[in-house]
Design an enzyme around this catalytic site. Structure first.
Site, mmCIF file in Angstrom:
data_model
loop_
_atom_site.group_PDB
_atom_site.id
_atom_site.type_symbol
_atom_site.label_atom_id
_atom_site.label_comp_id
_atom_site.label_asym_id
_atom_site.label_seq_id
_atom_site.Cartn_x
_atom_site.Cartn_y
_atom_site.Cartn_z
ATOM 1 N N TYR A 19 45.295 51.131 71.459
ATOM 2 C CA TYR A 19 44.068 50.562 72.022
ATOM 3 C C TYR A 19 44.366 49.632 73.196
ATOM 4 O O TYR A 19 43.845 48.527 73.269
ATOM 5 C CB TYR A 19 43.292 49.794 70.933
ATOM 6 N N TYR A 146 36.145 52.255 58.428
ATOM 7 C CA TYR A 146 37.186 52.765 59.324
ATOM 8 C C TYR A 146 38.097 53.695 58.523
ATOM 9 O O TYR A 146 38.592 53.316 57.463
ATOM 10 C CB TYR A 146 38.027 51.624 59.930
ATOM 11 N N ASP A 247 39.159 55.664 50.182
ATOM 12 C CA ASP A 247 40.206 55.465 51.177
ATOM 13 C C ASP A 247 40.867 54.115 50.894
ATOM 14 O O ASP A 247 40.359 53.069 51.284
ATOM 15 C CB ASP A 247 39.595 55.503 52.581
ATOM 16 N N LYS A 276 49.833 53.369 54.576
ATOM 17 C CA LYS A 276 50.275 52.035 54.978
ATOM 18 C C LYS A 276 51.398 51.434 54.115
ATOM 19 O O LYS A 276 52.553 51.666 54.406
ATOM 20 C CB LYS A 276 49.069 51.112 55.109
HETATM 21 C C1 LIG Z 1 44.882 52.366 58.916
HETATM 22 C C2 LIG Z 1 43.854 53.088 58.160
HETATM 23 C C3 LIG Z 1 43.706 54.485 58.267
HETATM 24 C C4 LIG Z 1 44.531 55.320 59.218
HETATM 25 O O1 LIG Z 1 45.887 55.294 58.910
HETATM 26 P P1 LIG Z 1 46.962 55.690 60.049
HETATM 27 O O2 LIG Z 1 48.267 55.684 59.323
HETATM 28 O O3 LIG Z 1 46.852 54.633 61.108
HETATM 29 O O4 LIG Z 1 46.589 57.035 60.552
HETATM 30 C C5 LIG Z 1 42.740 55.091 57.498
HETATM 31 N N1 LIG Z 1 41.965 54.391 56.658
HETATM 32 C C6 LIG Z 1 42.087 53.054 56.517
HETATM 33 C C7 LIG Z 1 41.210 52.333 55.548
HETATM 34 C C8 LIG Z 1 43.019 52.351 57.263
HETATM 35 O O5 LIG Z 1 43.123 51.027 57.144
#
Ligand SMILES: *Cc1c(COP(=O)(O)O)cnc(C)c1O
Length: 424
Positions: A19, A146, A247, A276
């Site tokens: 970004y 997100y 997620d 992550k």
């Molecule tokens: C960071 C994140 C993603 C994307 O993960 P990347 O490894 O950056 O592709 C998806 N969902 C959530 C909730 C996130 O925090």
């Protein structure tokens, strides 16, 4: 070989950063090494890390056990294709994942980044309903959500934050419920579920899955919402025959005070996305884990299998490190670590609510957020943080901390003190 001015110049002219403008880039700070909770800059300055490199480095940098796991695996094989081949690093990791995730989740799809895990979960939901002969092809997501930067993930992320209009015509229009308003610690307000409920009532026959970040909406605003909202969503999805995708890419592995944020509401999704923190910030790796029912329905469908298979699927190096990382969680007593961070963040950040520039302060688990009234000047504030000896990267109106779990009291105080002095 040390980094010099021409290296920095090359970086500025030729390398995209997240970004970040290529024509007017913000300053990038050269880091030469990192260990524990400290980043070492090229000029020798040490910064206390408040970001865990975006939720990932939960046990700190350059960890002896993780280094050893990497070296040991490296000496055997760093990668081998996963099609028609299997190996212990993947098996061991998936055993752990099946054991620690909410109980009906038991079929693991390993992928290479969070966004890809989200893509996988969306594709799974589509194939699931196709296999059942039902035309359910839309997704329902939450505003302020997100889910990543790839097309499918963008299409279910907040329509404003993820700049849907930039990609108009290329993002499938899905359904968005207003973000939950009842805060985590507030009394539950039944009207909070209404926007979600009416969207479901109007579209139930079309909705393949609901996708949301349980309890903590991360990059879309660092908002903490009430567990009852999540419980209600789970019940509604079950009643209306809609899959629920959680997620937990940011919230997983203890960050919110529970191993998985779904546990705050005592629910389990049909598919969970992890990423992550899974390798402790060493390698990119993610997983989408489903119930047996989801896996079998997909597999018994027309295609006969799930149609996805990344080149680096099940990468042994990443899996071996992930195994070591997850065993460290238990060894280190993450619950105590996160509880200590939470208590200290509450103590040291809450008084900042009094400051004129501050709109809100909130803390959950090892996440502390100071929301300002006007957007911060990242370039300027970043520089001030570095002068204070800390690494904190704000965005918009959010100055937030999510430090490695191993952070010590005096190090965490340096982070909160730095925020306090920036606000003055
Ligand atoms: C960071 C994140 C993603 C994307 O993960 P990347 O490894 O950056 O592709 C998806 N969902 C959530 C909730 C996130 O925090």
């Amino acid at each position: 070989m040390s980094i010099n001015a021409s290296d920095i110049e090359f970086d500025k002219n030729h390398i995209w950063h997240p970004y970040t403008s290529m024509s007017r880039p913000l300053t990038c700070y050269p880091v030469t090494s990192a260990s524990g909770v400290e980043l070492v800059l090229a000029d020798g300055r040490k910064l206390v890390d408040g970001m865990s490199s975006w939720w990932a480095t939960i046990h700190g940098y350059n960890h002896q056990l993780l280094n050893e796991a990497a070296k040991e695996q490296l000496s055997k094989m760093s990668h081998v294709m996963f099609g028609g081949i299997t190996h212990l690093p993947a098996i061991n990791l998936c055993r752990i994942l099946v054991e620690i995730t909410p109980s009906p989740l038991e079929c693991v799809f390993l992928a290479d980044s969070g966004s890809v895990a989200v893509e996988v979960s969306l594709k799974m939901a589509l194939q699931y309903w196709q296999a059942r002969g039902q035309k359910k092809t839309r997704f329902l997501a939450l505003r302020n959500g997100y889910h990543g930067d790839t097309f499918g993930a963008m299409s279910v992320s907040d329509p404003e934050n993820s700049m849907h209009k930039l990609y108009h015509g290329h993002l499938t229009p899905h359904l968005f419920a207003d973000a939950p308003q009842t805060k985590f610690e507030e009394e539950w307000d039944e009207s909070d579920i209404q926007p979600f409920l009416s969207l479901v009532n109007d579209n139930a026959d079309d909705i393949a899955a609901v996708i949301l970040e349980p309890i903590v909406q991360g990059a879309g605003g660092m908002r903490f919402y009430h567990p009852e909202y999540l419980r209600r969503v789970r019940n509604i999805c079950t009643q209306k025959q809609i899959l629920l995708i959680a997620d937990e890419i940011a919230t997983g592995f203890g960050r919110t005070g529970k191993l998985f944020a779904c546990e705050h509401a005592d629910i389990s999704p049909d598919i969970i996305c992890l990423g992550k923190g899974i390798t402790g910030g060493y390698m990119t790796l993610s997983a989408a884990i489903t119930t047996r029912e989801v896996a079998e329905t997909i597999s018994n469908g027309e295609a006969g299998c799930f149609m996805h298979g990344p080149t680096f699927m099940g990468n042994p190096l990443a899996c071996a490190i992930a195994c070591a990382n997850l065993s460290l969680l238990a060894e280190n007593n993450w619950q105590q670590q996160v509880a200590n961070i939470e208590a200290q963040l509450k103590l040291e950040l809450t008084p900042l609510k009094q400051k004129k520039s501050v709109a809100d302060v909130r803390v959950l688990g090892a996440i502390g957020v100071v929301e300002t009234k006007v957007p911060v000047n990242v370039q300027l504030v970043q520089q001030k943080f570095v002068e204070h000896g800390v690494w904190i990267r704000p965005f918009g109106k959010l100055i937030y901390l999510m430090p490695p779990y191993i952070i010590e009291t005096h190090q965490l105080s340096r982070l909160t003190n730095a925020i306090a002095s920036i606000l003055d």
